[in-house]
Design an enzyme around this catalytic site. Structure first.
Site, PDB file in Angstrom:
ATOM      1  N   LYS A  76      24.451  36.779 -26.700  1.00  0.00           N
ATOM      2  CA  LYS A  76      24.867  37.208 -25.110  1.00  0.00           C
ATOM      3  C   LYS A  76      24.635  35.492 -24.373  1.00  0.00           C
ATOM      4  O   LYS A  76      23.700  35.023 -24.611  1.00  0.00           O
ATOM      5  CB  LYS A  76      24.075  38.164 -24.535  1.00  0.00           C
ATOM      6  CG  LYS A  76      24.722  38.476 -23.180  1.00  0.00           C
ATOM      7  CD  LYS A  76      24.052  39.575 -22.615  1.00  0.00           C
ATOM      8  CE  LYS A  76      24.387  40.298 -21.371  1.00  0.00           C
ATOM      9  NZ  LYS A  76      23.745  41.360 -20.928  1.00  0.00           N
ATOM     10  N   SER A 151      26.586  45.405 -19.193  1.00  0.00           N
ATOM     11  CA  SER A 151      27.121  43.957 -19.172  1.00  0.00           C
ATOM     12  C   SER A 151      27.254  43.244 -20.303  1.00  0.00           C
ATOM     13  O   SER A 151      28.141  42.332 -20.613  1.00  0.00           O
ATOM     14  CB  SER A 151      25.928  43.255 -18.506  1.00  0.00           C
ATOM     15  OG  SER A 151      24.922  42.965 -18.914  1.00  0.00           O
ATOM     16  N   SER A 175      22.703  47.691 -19.908  1.00  0.00           N
ATOM     17  CA  SER A 175      23.445  46.695 -20.456  1.00  0.00           C
ATOM     18  C   SER A 175      23.678  46.574 -21.927  1.00  0.00           C
ATOM     19  O   SER A 175      24.487  45.826 -22.398  1.00  0.00           O
ATOM     20  CB  SER A 175      23.188  45.308 -19.547  1.00  0.00           C
ATOM     21  OG  SER A 175      23.548  45.594 -18.378  1.00  0.00           O
TER      22      SER A 175
END
Lengths: 485, 95, 484
Positions: A76, A151, A175
């Site tokens: 990420k 997210s 997330s």
């Protein structure tokens, strides 16, 4: 090859079916071909990947291959990666090449993994749909008109589209788990403090926790083995011995006590999701578990408490982005205040600005007690609900999300309706508890996630339960219609 | 509790965020709807409940007072927008 | 109207740790800009703080030295504001739960006014960087080497009633922190900085007047002058019908005036909240007691010992014990010279004069305690007179060398041979007939004072090397013989 799990790829490397370099090349090529459909990657790190793959092949030849040696992974884009752009999906950091590695990046590097690239996400991890990314939304491989969740939307989309066998994510209010549920993959949020936060760009410090995202619980266990552990650079890191999370995967579930919170199965829950979750619970009963109802009475309060605490911490954490030492700087500032206001005004997107303003307001003079302190009190009440429930049962189960993946743009104009999507996930971050989302069915052709909540540091138990479920079911093996393998 | 235009401007100023005049109202609306959501808390009695700042009941660990960070100015300033003679440059600071 | 002055001080003391409060970067003074600012100090994305154990230990030492309650649980909070020397956009500090609770110190001014000044609390926090205002094409330069240096901020109650008391209080804090070894005490380098809260009220009035805050004063002398200037300004203002505005003011030592810092006037809303990257600092009694055992002799105790052990006056003992480096120096000189009073006179006299004139800290004194001790030994054994010793000291200061080396090289050894002295005295008497006549004509009780002139002549003739005692005796004997 692209449908193999991390564990299967490890066996292939071990047997010599293919080399790490071949594996990396194959994935890099696949990403190059398909990323435009999913917008899952922000940055491809081809050069580093091939160098790491070569080193992994050499280590294997020399007999020094660990469990993750030579296996591809992607991070990420809020984990700092030395020499590689680390953007947090923000214009603010579009030009930021990190001079250092996050602890987990370093650990996974040392374990021999091969970094394919950096993954799309909501800007500064603020969002539940990946639509707040400066680089545009990642798309759900099950239906590219729908959001992958957020997210860690890029991470989930990349794993579901078989662009990487595994990814790292971060979870501040769901997330990891929510996008895992919406994309039909497995994602684990560990106990707060289990995985180092050093080098993970902070959203809300007391809630943030990094974790693995992959297709199976077994793969998550393999990655967590490398990620987890005490880090002297993070004051909130838990001082505990490391564990082998793969050791107990095959423990039988007979005698397992499952609690179902009555508050999680209200009328507003999507009927299809409710049905799939109940089917999954029935499956666990077949595996020898017993089920009882429990109560988490303050569940609804987790949304207001979270949407004070997280923005308050974020408003302060994001003050460092000021255009002075790194990151975006506005053109020709006339004075200091202009430098700050325009660099931040132009560098942050609307959702980030909105949350900074909410947090600033909540902390400002006269409102601290009514908002921040009150939210921290409710936070304790929520924690105590969980502690009481987990006194009675081993784990708590329920849906990860109230709805399946929604359409791009459907909720982006109404932040509050977006926030409601996090109702089942937020409370774990407030309490600091671990949770895993596993695919447990489909509704309207879209994946449904089952959330399993455990006690503090019960990651091994959660992975064992999820693995046993995946031995008995094949929801985690479903491939999105448009994805060719 | 409802924020008006000048409240939004004041908050944006405190947070050092430039908000276009045409966007103030829409920020105000969304902030008010978020505050409406969080105001649900106010109905809950929390008297006597100890605030929870960290989920784990841990205490601060101490670091030995030993220099571990050598000079890395060049690497650290490679990403800086403006430097000169090793200093970060900003518009004139007036005291 | 008679006015009463009310003063409270906030003193920032830089702790003498090797590394920053929350990072492993060095705190050494004077490095090239930004070479001691690591990723944590620059607030790079993703970086996190870890608390320095030595900063904690030093803060606890301070608390014990000022008779304070030690916070067994202290909490770091964030004070949020934007400034280029503050990389994170917040200062990590303590507010609701500081490490040091209420305490007190006793002070005495030069005039002998004694007072107990209560401390409200003292807390740990991080220092900011520095803005350099040399012109970089109209820009300012930011050096973050100082950012993250540990500070203890010591907040007094408004217990002081004059600028003298404020300076005495600051001196006492300076003496304590340098004696503890938790601060190098170098005010010129900013190791200790004072903010003074000053207000005035009519004598007898209970209610406090509106105060102003004088920022960042870095010498004891400036504390007095800044406060005196500000007090005069406030009284003038009120007596002219005006009102004091609560504000921050800057003291300008060149103009000897205070002026408003308008740029900092904006209503601050610091949005304090507990720092979520740090956990509560929890210590127990055994930790505190272990530190108590390591405390050195504190300034007040040392002053009392100087009075009893060395027979010094309270004033001398207070001055000598007021700065630990000076007290250490003094005790070493005593040890070498064996004369406490003579040592006190020299350390507080000649040495202090040279240090002051050259703006030198005693730790950097070119004349070491060994050198000075050696010099005093030669005064005591009559090798040289006190006046010659001053000459030797001057050479010691400027060129170095031991007392014996200088006396030898410069031929300053005192003449004690009475035969030689008698000859010189005879010469002086023979050449100063006018003064001899005056001496003879004077009343006998006034003659004693007149000997001084002849003494001066003898010393002039011997280059100051004649033993003054011997000269006096011989002069008196020979002159009185002329009078009979």
């Amino acid at each position: 090859m692209f449908d193999k799990t991390l564990a299967e790829l490890a066996q292939g490397l071990e047997r010599g079916d293919f080399s790490s370099t071949e594996l990396a090349q194959a994935y890099l090529q696949r990403i190059g071909n398909l990323n435009s459909q999913y917008n899952a990657f922000i940055t491809l790190t081809e050069e580093q990947a091939l160098a790491q793959a070569k080193a992994a092949d050499e280590a294997r030849a020399a007999g020094n291959a660990g469990a993750l040696c030579g296996l591809p992974i992607a991070h990420k884009d809020l984990f700092c990666t030395q020499g590689v752009r680390t953007s947090s999906a923000s214009k603010m950091l579009d030009n930021f090449v990190s001079p250092y590695d996050a602890t987990i990046v370093n650990r996974l590097k040392n374990a021999g993994t091969v970094m394919l690239g950096k993954l799309n996400m909501d800007e500064f991890a603020m969002g539940s749909s990946n639509e707040s990314s400066f680089y545009g939304p990642a798309r759900n491989p099950w239906d590219t008109e729908r959001v992958p969740g957020g997210s860690s939307g890029g991470s989930a989309a990349a794993v579901a589209a078989r662009l990487t066998p595994a990814a790292t994510g971060s979870d501040t209010g769901g997330s990891i788990r929510q996008p895992a549920a919406l994309c039909g993959i497995t994602g684990l949020k560990p106990t707060y403090g289990r995985v180092s936060r050093y080098g993970m760009i902070a959203f809300a410090s007391s809630l943030d926790q990094a974790g693995p995202m992959a297709r199976t619980a077994e793969d998550c266990a393999m990655i967590l083995n490398a990620m987890a552990g005490f880090d002297a650079l993070d004051s909130t890191s838990a001082e505990r011995d490391t564990e082998d999370y793969t050791a107990d995967l095959n423990q039988p579930l007979s005698g397992l006590k499952i609690g179902l919170p009555k508050e999680y199965f209200s009328d507003t829950l999507d009927a299809g999701i409710a049905e799939q979750v109940r089917n999954a619970v029935t499956e666990f009963e077949k595996l020898g578990a017993t089920v009882k109802e429990v109560s988490l009475p303050n569940t609804e309060l987790s949304i207001p408490a979270y949407y004070i605490i997280a923005p308050a911490e974020a408003s302060s954490n994001l003050s460092r982005f000021d255009g002075v030492r790194y990151g975006y700087r506005c053109a020709d500032p006339v004075d200091l205040e202009d430098l700050y206001k325009r660099s931040r005004g132009e560098g942050f997107g609307p959702e980030v600005k909105r949350r900074i303003m909410v947090g600033t307001y909540a902390l400002s003079a006269g409102y601290y007690d009514a908002y921040y302190r009150k939210a921290q009190q409710i936070r304790r009440m929520i924690q105590q609900d969980f502690i009481a429930a987990l006194n009675d049962v081993d784990v708590i189960m329920g849906p990860t999300t109230p709805h399946p993946a929604f359409k791009l743009g459907e909720k982006s104009s109404d932040p509050v309706s977006m926030y409601m999507e996090d109702i089942f996930t937020l409370s774990l971050n407030l309490a600091g508890l671990p949770g895993i989302s596993v695919p447990c069915g489909q509704t309207q052709g879209l994946p449904v996630g089952l959330q399993i909540i455990g006690n503090y540091f019960a990651e091994a138990k959660l992975l064992n339960i999820a693995h046993q479920f995946q031995q008995a079911t094949d929801w985690h093996k479903q491939i999105p219609a448009g994805v060719e393998v | 509790m409802s924020l008006d235009r000048s409240d939004v401007e004041q908050i944006a100023h405190l947070a050092r965020l430039q908000i276009d005049a045409t966007d103030i109202d829409s920020y105000g609306q969304s902030l008010n709807s978020i505050l409406g959501l969080v105001d649900q808390m106010q109905a809950t009695n929390t008297d006597g409940v100890e605030p929870l700042a960290h989920p784990l009941d841990a205490v601060q660990r101490l670091r030995a007072d030993v220099v571990t960070e050598p000079n890395q100015r060049d690497a650290l300033q490679a990403v800086a927008p403006a430097t000169e003679e090793g200093l970060f440059l900003v518009p004139k600071v007036i005291e | 109207m008679e006015w009463e002055v009310v003063i409270g001080l906030e003193i920032h003391v830089q702790l003498a740790t090797k590394t920053k409060i929350f990072s492993g970067a060095s705190t050494a003074f004077g490095a090239e800009p930004n070479t001691q600012a690591c990723a944590v100090d620059l607030a790079l994305p993703g970086t996190l703080p870890v608390f320095n154990e030595n900063a904690l230990r030093m803060a606890v030492m301070f608390g014990l030295a000022v008779n304070a309650e030690i916070g067994k649980r202290s909490v770091f909070e964030r004070k949020n504001y934007f400034y280029p020397d503050l990389p994170k956009g917040y200062q990590t500090t303590q507010l609701a739960e500081p490490i040091v609770g209420p305490g007190y110190v006793d002070i005495e001014t030069e005039e002998g006014v004694q007072r107990r000044v209560r401390l409200h609390h003292a807390h740990l926090e991080e220092d900011a960087g520095k803005s350099l205002h040399e012109d970089f094409h109209g820009m300012s330069g930011i050096d973050l080497n100082r950012a993250g240096t540990p500070l203890v901020e010591i907040v007094s109650e408004p217990d002081m009633r004059s600028s003298r008391e404020a300076a005495a209080y600051a001196r006492k804090i300076h003496a304590i922190v340098t004696t503890l070894g938790i601060c190098d005490g170098n005010m010129a380098e900013g190791s200790m900085r004072c903010d003074c809260n000053v207000s005035v009220r009519p004598k007898g009035e209970e209610k406090l007047g509106t105060r102003t805050e004088l920022k960042n004063i870095n010498s004891f002398r400036f504390i007095e002058r800044a406060i005196d200037t500000e007090v005069a300004r406030q009284i003038d203002l009120i007596e002219d019908g005006g009102t004091v505005v609560q504000e921050t003011r800057l003291y300008d030592p060149d103009k000897n005036e205070t002026r408003s810092m308008r740029s900092k006037e904006e209503a601050n809303d610091y949005r304090y909240f507990p720092c979520p990257d740090l956990l509560p600092v929890v210590i127990d009694d055994s930790y505190i007691e272990a530190i108590r055992k390591t405390l050195p002799e504190l300034p007040d105790a040392r002053r009392d010992r100087f009075m009893s052990e060395y027979n010094l006056s309270e004033y001398d003992a207070g001055v000598l014990s007021g700065y630990s480096a000076q007290a250490d120096y003094y005790e070493q000189v005593v040890k070498l010279s064996g004369d406490a009073k003579l040592s006190a006179n020299w350390v507080m006299g000649e040495l202090a004069k040279y240090l002051n004139q050259n703006d030198t800290d005693i730790k950097q004194s070119p004349v070491s305690a060994e050198q000075l001790g050696g010099l005093l030994v030669r005064i005591k054994d009559n090798t040289i007179s006190g006046n010659i010793a001053k000459k030797v000291f001057e050479i010691m200061w400027s060129k170095g060398g031991s007392a014996d080396e200088i006396i030898e090289a410069e031929g300053l050894k005192q003449v004690t041979d009475t035969g030689a002295i008698e000859k010189i005295v005879d010469d002086v008497i023979a050449s100063c007939t006018k003064q001899v006549d005056q001496y003879k004509a004077a009343e006998p009780e006034k003659r004693g004072k007149m000997i001084g002139f002849f003494m001066g002549q003898v010393m002039k003739a011997t280059g100051g090397k004649a033993n003054p005692g011997a000269v006096t005796g011989i002069l008196k004997q020979k002159l009185d013989a002329l009078c009979d």
